[in-house]
Design an enzyme around this catalytic site. Structure first.
Site, PDB file in Angstrom:
ATOM      1  N   LEU A 172     -22.153  40.906   3.050  1.00 30.82           N
ATOM      2  CA  LEU A 172     -23.250  40.919   1.857  1.00 30.82           C
ATOM      3  C   LEU A 172     -24.830  40.890   2.670  1.00 30.82           C
ATOM      4  O   LEU A 172     -25.703  41.370   2.096  1.00 30.82           O
ATOM      5  CB  LEU A 172     -23.324  39.506   1.191  1.00 30.82           C
ATOM      6  CG  LEU A 172     -21.671  39.627   0.479  1.00 30.82           C
ATOM      7  CD1 LEU A 172     -21.652  38.216  -0.019  1.00 30.82           C
ATOM      8  CD2 LEU A 172     -21.698  40.563  -0.606  1.00 30.82           C
ATOM      9  N   ASP A 215     -37.865  23.210   2.296  1.00 28.93           N
ATOM     10  CA  ASP A 215     -38.116  24.645   2.238  1.00 28.93           C
ATOM     11  C   ASP A 215     -37.970  25.312   1.002  1.00 28.93           C
ATOM     12  O   ASP A 215     -37.422  26.501   0.911  1.00 28.93           O
ATOM     13  CB  ASP A 215     -37.220  25.543   3.422  1.00 28.93           C
ATOM     14  CG  ASP A 215     -37.681  26.746   3.807  1.00 28.93           C
ATOM     15  OD1 ASP A 215     -38.968  26.955   3.861  1.00 28.93           O
ATOM     16  OD2 ASP A 215     -37.069  27.668   4.364  1.00 28.93           O
TER      17      ASP A 215
END
Length: 303
Positions: free
Chosen positions: A28, A144
């Site tokens: 992917l 994050d």
């Protein structure tokens, strides 16, 4: 961490056939710290399996951080996060399998379709606030949160990538002088007092993410990360283009003092859509496949 990008053929050494009992299929994408492959569980669930690069598997510091990532991701559960299905951080090539989530990142959505409308923005904000509530209830600080770590699935936004998260009372694993996070979405205390970073830093990041969703840019934009850092610590945010009714709330999220920021519960109440309001975020019909829980480096940049 930005979403994984297809970067052409991946070296054969980065193509293990199995991760645990999962036979790995299509690649992917790849990031700075790992390769993500499609797999299927015994019950038919589609999975995104992250397998770390061989060179990182031999690094004790990376292994410690990967164990922390798996632990943090397993502790968090909720409607707005991507669950871990299985993992083995002690394997020769450490790996983690999460549910495969189809949908663009918020970063891609804004880049392709422009800023979100006011109701979509409120729906996104309410979903992110609920995700942060669940993350913080599990005793984890994400550290994050940014547009590329928000997937816009058909059933609402999902917060992904716990690669640099840590328990609220946990040890900070970082080299001296290395920033942990992505500067345009980092709170002032992440630059000034990284060992004191708590849940309020995620609220600051959420405010910056919503400004990006509303305007197509961040509240402290600059081409230089050093200027960004200075502006985050010293300057007021640029909220031009944010819907007027949301400006006071986002200004509170972006307060320099962590104690002055609202809690996720307060944000959920403030952002709640009225009865009959729009869906949280409309996902365009043409969607690119993006992977939940993909690998990235500590500075948040895929290589």
């Amino acid at each position: 961490m930005p979403p994984l990008r297809r970067t052409g053929p991946v070296p054969e050494a980065e193509h293990p056939e199995y991760a645990g009992r999962y036979r790995l299929g299509e690649s992917l994408g790849t990031g700075g710290m790992g390769v993500v492959r499609l797999a299927t569980s015994d019950s038919g669930l589609r999975l995104a399996v992250k397998v770390v690069h061989r060179e990182h598997a031999a690094d004790p510091e990376f292994r410690a951080r990967f164990r922390q990532e798996v632990s943090a991701a397993r502790r968090v559960s909720g409607a707005f996060t991507a669950p871990v299905v299985d993992a083995d951080p002690e394997a020769a090539r450490p790996w983690m399998a999460t549910l495969f989530i189809e949908g663009p990142t918020l970063s891609e959505r804004v880049k392709r379709n422009g800023p979100l409308g006011a109701e979509e923005l409120r729906g996104l904000g309410a979903g992110l606030a609920e995700a942060l509530r669940d993350i913080h209830r599990a005793g984890v600080v994400h550290r994050d949160l940014k547009p590329s770590n928000v997937l816009l699935a058909a059933d609402g936004p999902k917060v992904i990538d716990f690669g640099i998260s840590r328990p609220v009372d946990g040890e900070v694993r970082t080299e001296t002088g290395k920033l942990i996070g992505t500067p345009p979405f980092m709170a002032p205390e992440q630059f000034q007092r990284p060992r004191d970073v708590g849940p309020a830093a995620d609220v600051f990041a959420m405010g910056a993410v919503l400004v990006h969703a509303a305007t197509g840019r961040g509240p402290f934009d600059s081409n230089s990360p050093y200027i960004v850092a200075y502006q985050v610590v010293h300057n007021e945010p640029d909220l031009a283009g944010v819907p007027e009714d949301l400006v006071p709330l986002l200004r509170r999220c972006l307060a320099k003092d962590p104690a002055a920021r609202p809690t996720p519960e307060e944000l959920m109440t403030a952002l709640r859509l009225p009865e009959g309001g729009a869906d949280p975020v409309r996902v365009p019909a043409q969607r690119r496949v993006v992977v939940a829980g993909a690998a990235g480096d500590a500075a948040g940049a895929a290589e």
